[in-house]
Write an enzyme that holds these catalytic residues in place. Structure first.
Site, PDB file in Angstrom:
ATOM      1  N   LYS A 171       0.411  -1.722   0.234  1.00 39.42           N
ATOM      2  CA  LYS A 171       0.153  -0.285  -0.200  1.00 39.42           C
ATOM      3  C   LYS A 171       1.071   1.241  -0.202  1.00 39.42           C
ATOM      4  CE  LYS A 171       0.509   1.451   4.312  1.00 39.42           C
ATOM      5  NZ  LYS A 171       0.572   1.864   5.416  1.00 39.42           N
ATOM      6  N   THR A 205      -4.005   5.387   3.791  1.00 37.68           N
ATOM      7  CA  THR A 205      -2.752   5.418   3.468  1.00 37.68           C
ATOM      8  C   THR A 205      -2.498   6.697   2.425  1.00 37.68           C
ATOM      9  OG1 THR A 205      -1.522   3.494   4.002  1.00 37.68           O
ATOM     10  CG2 THR A 205      -0.267   4.969   3.031  1.00 37.68           C
TER      11      THR A 205
END
Ligand SMILES: NC(=O)c1ccc[n+]([C@@H]2O[C@H](COP(=O)([O-])OP(=O)(O)OC[C@H]3O[C@@H](n4cnc5c(N)ncnc54)[C@H](O)[C@@H]3O)[C@@H](O)[C@H]2O)c1
Length: 337
Positions: A189, A246
């Protein structure tokens, strides 16, 4: 009440020490940096990494790794991923047979392509290694904002034990047997977060961000399943959940570095300006090698790699992604005859 050792006193180690201490556990935090131990012991606050979060006097800070490991019910490895192996090696002689070690860092080792729990298991083969991950910024855990994570372990009883230590009214933990899926999601990620930041830096909008998140998780899942992870994990907290937080958050150092690159800075300039380790940069290199090893296509990650390491213009990278051959969204969905 459990005795818990935390290795690493940065943002995450500090935030977890507060959470676990407020859950009634006896917490000892080790740092390799003498000044960090002194600051935390005297100020009861991490002034640079978690400012404004006061830490109770009951938390013990130490520069002696043995005192954070010996006699502890569990030890948590909260160092940056590039220091996970060396920290495990330094702990080795103090870890007892079957002792629970929980990795909370996110990354893949560049030269071996191993996940972090694999590295810890290689360094300390007699330990019982687990992982805790999910959408969980230290800044928000430090402010006691509701947060959810997943603990992955080989045995259900281990996962449930760790879950019971972390659970609180502001920190909810789910269990899972899929350690590999959890770790691949957590590491990769950060690469997509760099891409999301680059898109923001280029001035692109919400449509672009949604595309990167959605097609990004497709890439992560494609690789993760080949590596032995389960598809369901990538639809969960440590997959799409962590990717959303994120890519969207002001707290993400990977996204921030991406923004600077999108605005025209080089990777080196961006890393210097963010002033913290940008783990996605290391994970990008590892992911590109993993794509070759497992023969999977990772178009976004490959473009991030070209921007970071081959000086490719970020705008051209996005254009190349947009102009790839048309295809079906999912190869798993059949057409009616
Ligand atoms: N910060 C977050 O919100 C957060 C949340 C979840 C997971 N994580 C993961 O946790 C890990 C640590 O992140 P962080 O934000 O606390 O990092 P950080 O940069 O704030 O902390 C780094 C700390 O690690 C220690 N350290 C640095 N170099 C070391 C070395 N060579 N050997 C041993 N210890 C060393 C020091 O205590 C230092 O303060 C990362 O893998 C990160 O992805 C972070």
């Amino acid at each position: 009440m459990a005795k818990i050792g935390i290795l690493g006193a940065g943002s995450w180690g500090t935030a977890l020490s507060l959470l676990l201490s407020e859950n009634g556990h006896e917490v000892t935090v080790w740092s390799i940096q003498k000044e960090e131990v002194e600051m935390l012991s005297s100020k009861r606050e991490h002034l640079s990494k978690l400012p404004g979060v006061k830490l109770p006097d009951s938390i013990c800070f130490t520069g002696d790794i043995a005192s954070a490991v010996v006699g502890k019910d569990i030890c948590i490895l909260a160092v940056p991923s590039i220091a996970t192996r060396s920290t495990a090696a330094a702990m080795r002689e103090y870890v007892k047979d079957g002792q629970i070690l929980v990795n909370v860092a996110k990354g893949i080792e560049e030269n071996t392509l191993m996940t972090l729990t694999e590295q810890i298991e290689e360094e300390i083969p007699y330990a019982n290694v687990a992982v805790l991950s999910g959408p969980s910024h230290a800044e928000e855990v430090g402010r006691r904002l509701p947060t959810t994570c997943v603990v992955g372990a080989r045995e259900k009883a281990t996962a449930e034990y760790i879950q019971s230590l972390f659970m609180s009214k502001v920190f909810r933990v789910y269990t899972s047997p899929d350690i590999t899926g959890i770790e691949v999601g957590g590491a990769l990620k950060n690469v997509i977060a760099l891409a999301a930041g680059i898109a923001d830096g280029l001035g692109y909008g919400d449509n672009t961000k949604a595309a990167l998140i959605t097609r990004g998780i497709t890439e992560i899942a494609r690789l993760g399943v080949k590596m032995g992870g389960h598809l369901e994990t990538f639809a969960g907290l440590t997959g799409i959940g962590d990717l959303i937080v994120t890519c969207a958050s002001v707290h993400s150092r990977n996204r921030r570095a991406g923004v600077l690159i999108g605005e025209g800075k080089s990777m080196e300039e961006a890393m210097k300006e963010v002033k913290m380790i940008v783990e996605g940069v290391y994970s990008t290199k590892a992911a590109v090698q993993l794509a070759k090893k497992y023969d999977v296509s990772l178009p976004i990650i490959e473009q991030v790699n070209a921007v970071l390491f081959a000086g490719k213009n970020p705008g051209k990278a996005v254009e190349d992604l947009m102009m790839r051959d048309g295809r079906a969204e999912s190869s798993a969905l059949p057409w009616e005859q």
